[in-house]
Design a protein around this motif. Structure first.
Motif, PDB file in Angstrom:
ATOM      1  N   UNK A 352       4.870  12.369 -33.361  1.00  0.00           N
ATOM      2  CA  UNK A 352       5.695  12.024 -34.510  1.00  0.00           C
ATOM      3  C   UNK A 352       6.652  10.875 -34.213  1.00  0.00           C
ATOM      4  N   UNK A 353       6.964  10.655 -32.937  1.00  0.00           N
ATOM      5  CA  UNK A 353       7.897   9.581 -32.566  1.00  0.00           C
ATOM      6  C   UNK A 353       7.214   8.226 -32.495  1.00  0.00           C
ATOM      7  N   UNK A 354       5.908   8.211 -32.314  1.00  0.00           N
ATOM      8  CA  UNK A 354       5.201   6.937 -32.167  1.00  0.00           C
ATOM      9  C   UNK A 354       5.114   6.245 -33.531  1.00  0.00           C
ATOM     10  N   UNK A 355       5.603   5.018 -33.639  1.00  0.00           N
ATOM     11  CA  UNK A 355       5.596   4.325 -34.941  1.00  0.00           C
ATOM     12  C   UNK A 355       4.205   4.118 -35.511  1.00  0.00           C
ATOM     13  N   UNK A 356       3.174   4.180 -34.667  1.00  0.00           N
ATOM     14  CA  UNK A 356       1.815   3.972 -35.161  1.00  0.00           C
ATOM     15  C   UNK A 356       1.253   5.195 -35.877  1.00  0.00           C
ATOM     16  N   UNK A 357       1.889   6.358 -35.679  1.00  0.00           N
ATOM     17  CA  UNK A 357       1.339   7.586 -36.249  1.00  0.00           C
ATOM     18  C   UNK A 357       1.401   7.568 -37.771  1.00  0.00           C
ATOM     19  N   UNK A 358       2.424   6.985 -38.335  1.00  0.00           N
ATOM     20  CA  UNK A 358       2.494   6.923 -39.801  1.00  0.00           C
ATOM     21  C   UNK A 358       1.364   6.067 -40.364  1.00  0.00           C
ATOM     22  N   UNK A 359       0.982   5.037 -39.625  1.00  0.00           N
ATOM     23  CA  UNK A 359      -0.162   4.249 -40.076  1.00  0.00           C
ATOM     24  C   UNK A 359      -1.440   5.061 -39.958  1.00  0.00           C
ATOM     25  N   UNK A 360      -1.529   5.910 -38.938  1.00  0.00           N
ATOM     26  CA  UNK A 360      -2.668   6.815 -38.834  1.00  0.00           C
ATOM     27  C   UNK A 360      -2.745   7.701 -40.068  1.00  0.00           C
ATOM     28  N   UNK A 361      -1.606   8.260 -40.480  1.00  0.00           N
ATOM     29  CA  UNK A 361      -1.586   9.141 -41.652  1.00  0.00           C
ATOM     30  C   UNK A 361      -2.001   8.387 -42.906  1.00  0.00           C
ATOM     31  N   UNK A 362      -1.555   7.130 -43.023  1.00  0.00           N
ATOM     32  CA  UNK A 362      -1.962   6.325 -44.189  1.00  0.00           C
ATOM     33  C   UNK A 362      -3.466   6.058 -44.162  1.00  0.00           C
ATOM     34  N   UNK A 363      -4.005   5.817 -42.979  1.00  0.00           N
ATOM     35  CA  UNK A 363      -5.438   5.557 -42.865  1.00  0.00           C
ATOM     36  C   UNK A 363      -6.246   6.824 -43.170  1.00  0.00           C
ATOM     37  N   UNK A 364      -5.728   7.976 -42.762  1.00  0.00           N
ATOM     38  CA  UNK A 364      -6.382   9.242 -43.128  1.00  0.00           C
ATOM     39  C   UNK A 364      -6.477   9.348 -44.646  1.00  0.00           C
ATOM     40  N   UNK A 365      -5.380   9.040 -45.341  1.00  0.00           N
ATOM     41  CA  UNK A 365      -5.383   9.109 -46.811  1.00  0.00           C
ATOM     42  C   UNK A 365      -6.409   8.160 -47.404  1.00  0.00           C
ATOM     43  N   UNK A 366      -6.456   6.949 -46.867  1.00  0.00           N
ATOM     44  CA  UNK A 366      -7.404   5.962 -47.411  1.00  0.00           C
ATOM     45  C   UNK A 366      -8.841   6.438 -47.232  1.00  0.00           C
ATOM     46  N   UNK A 367      -9.147   6.995 -46.061  1.00  0.00           N
ATOM     47  CA  UNK A 367     -10.512   7.441 -45.799  1.00  0.00           C
ATOM     48  C   UNK A 367     -10.859   8.677 -46.623  1.00  0.00           C
ATOM     49  N   UNK A 368      -9.926   9.609 -46.721  1.00  0.00           N
ATOM     50  CA  UNK A 368     -10.190  10.816 -47.508  1.00  0.00           C
ATOM     51  C   UNK A 368     -10.368  10.475 -48.981  1.00  0.00           C
ATOM     52  N   UNK A 369      -9.648   9.446 -49.450  1.00  0.00           N
ATOM     53  CA  UNK A 369      -9.772   9.026 -50.852  1.00  0.00           C
ATOM     54  C   UNK A 369     -11.191   8.560 -51.170  1.00  0.00           C
ATOM     55  N   UNK A 370     -11.876   8.008 -50.191  1.00  0.00           N
ATOM     56  CA  UNK A 370     -13.254   7.571 -50.414  1.00  0.00           C
ATOM     57  C   UNK A 370     -14.142   8.767 -50.754  1.00  0.00           C
ATOM     58  N   UNK A 371     -13.914   9.874 -50.097  1.00  0.00           N
ATOM     59  CA  UNK A 371     -14.690  11.083 -50.368  1.00  0.00           C
ATOM     60  C   UNK A 371     -14.361  11.618 -51.764  1.00  0.00           C
TER      61      UNK A 371
END
Length: 467
Positions: A352-371
């Motif tokens: 949760x402290x790594x600044x890149x994790x929020x981008x991971x969460x955004x990318x999860x949303x983008x990929x799940x939206x495709x489904x």
């Protein structure tokens, strides 16, 4: 190239070597220490910080193993070139969407997150923990030991409408379900307390209530969620102590409760002294309205997890106490399970402290939206409730189908889905509908094939209606 950089460890928590490592990471991320910069010798930096050389050496070793630093014999320790680092700007995917042993079978029971780098991120976090302070693996959990984790949770929630929030308000739980149970253990009193839920609701509310020997009653709902007049009547008749609800993403229907309706519900609950337990575990994107905790911070218990944003595998959740009740919630957690295992809590902090994790969460949303869009393309001709930031869809069945019969027919075609009956109270009536979850562990092609099988069933109801 040398450096006159002088670190400051004030205000940081955790083992000293970890504080040194975190300070160096921050300096690299902020550009204070650039690629090729030589760090101070171990003994020199230890003298500056008034710590032992072994502590500095351990921090340097940790960062060298991560690839952030590079040690050269006879020359010193340098900030590594970007292309040589193990930790790159984006974590690599490790889950290659492999077909199951039975390629015809697709489970859509519960959401399964697509891997956009979480596996790699978790591996690296676990490696970092494995090299941590040995006491991390030997001591009982303590409140002070969890302080950096709670601070990371507050940082993760920055910008969300959750009302006043400090680290003391956060209690770590074993997933969202454990968070709900812990809150109910804190709030409920009397021999057989009463809990109110929506007529259709997350089954975990009922299961937690059963463990606590509480009675569960349903409240009527419409397309905006709980009906305030029905809530008022239910409280008057039952003397209920708690309302459990999911206003942002209702499970299973995917409905959203708008601000005006939320305000009306808060007024009713406040009038009767009813506590609100707000389950926010299914929200993947930004909230569309202030939470109940923001509207009524003195009477709302907010529960969420990272299961739908990153991974359900960690079984880590978070419960936020109302104003003035954090000690009560913490006591219930400590009496029940003492706390999370410290290595697991530390993995959570790193993630949760790594600044890149929020981008991971955004990318999860983008990929799940495709489904989700694939499902809408196949089933959009029917009565469907969906949102591309919600990992499931709610399908109201056409004439000729009953939900139990449809789920059986779907399973016979290799597709597992949930009937509305699973979300209704034992004495309640379920609508003729099913919940279809996204499975990001299968390819879009396989997922689309599963949707087409459901479409074929919907287009061809049985001649005789079965139950």
């Amino acid at each position: 190239m040398g450096t006159i950089w002088s670190p400051d460890l004030e205000g940081k928590s955790g083992p000293k070597y970890q504080r040194v490592a975190d300070t160096i990471r921050t300096a690299v991320d902020d550009g204070v220490l650039q690629c090729g910069t030589k760090l101070p010798p171990v003994r020199e930096l230890a003298y500056q910080l008034r710590i032992t050389p072994g502590t500095v050496a351990r921090a340097y070793t940790l960062l060298t193993d991560e690839g952030l630093l590079q040690a050269e014999v006879g020359r010193g320790t340098f900030v590594a070139e970007k292309q040589s680092r193990v930790l790159d700007d984006v974590w690599s995917r490790e889950l290659h969407l492999q077909e199951a042993r039975d390629p015809h079978h697709v489970s859509l029971f519960s959401p399964r997150m697509v891997d956009v780098g979480q596996v790699s991120a978790l591996r690296q976090a676990m490696e970092q923990v494995s090299r941590g302070d040995p006491l991390l693996f030997l001591n009982y959990p303590t409140r002070d030991a969890y302080l950096p984790v709670r601070q990371a949770v507050v940082h993760w929630l920055e910008g969300q409408a959750l009302g006043p929030l400090g680290e003391a308000d956060v209690v770590l739980t074993h997933g969202g379900q454990n968070g709900i149970l812990t809150v109910l253990q804190t709030v409920l009193r009397d021999p057989q307390p009463v809990i109110l839920v929506e007529d259709l609701s997350y089954a975990g509310f009922r299961r937690a209530a059963e463990l606590l020997r509480a009675k569960v009653l349903g409240v009527a709902m419409d397309e905006q969620g709980i009906v305030p007049d029905s809530l008022e009547l239910a409280i008057r008749k039952s003397g209920a102590q708690v309302l459990c609800t999911s206003p942002e993403v209702h499970n299973p229907t995917g409905l959203f409760t708008p601000l005006k309706r939320r305000q009306e519900i808060v007024e009713v609950a406040r009038r009767h002294g009813v506590q609100i337990v707000e389950d926010d575990c299914y929200r993947m994107g930004e909230a569309k309205a202030p939470s109940y905790r923001a509207l009524a911070p003195d009477m709302t218990w907010h529960v969420f997890s990272i299961s739908k944003n990153l991974t359900p595998a960690l079984r880590v959740g978070f419960a936020l106490a109302p104003t003035g009740r954090s000690q009560d919630l913490r006591r219930a957690a400590e009496y029940s399970y003492f706390g999370l295992a410290q290595p697991l809590a530390e993995v959570t902090r790193i993630l949760l402290s790594d600044p890149r994790t929020k981008e991971l969460a955004r990318e999860v949303r983008r990929e799940m939206a495709k489904y989700v869009r694939v499902a809408v393309n196949a089933l959009g001709g029917f009565e469907l409730v969906w949102n591309d930031e919600v990992p499931f869809l709610w399908l109201k069945l056409p004439a000729g189908w009953r939900s139990a019969a449809f789920t059986r027919a779907a399973e016979a075609k290799g597709v597992q889905i949930r009937s509305a009956d699973e979300f209704a109270l034992r004495d309640g009536r379920a609508p003729n509908a099913v919940r279809i979850c996204v499975n990001g562990h299968v390819s879009l092609k396989r997922f689309e094939e599963a949707m087409q099988r459901l479409r074929t069933l919907l287009d061809n109801p049985p001649e005789q209606i079965s139950v």
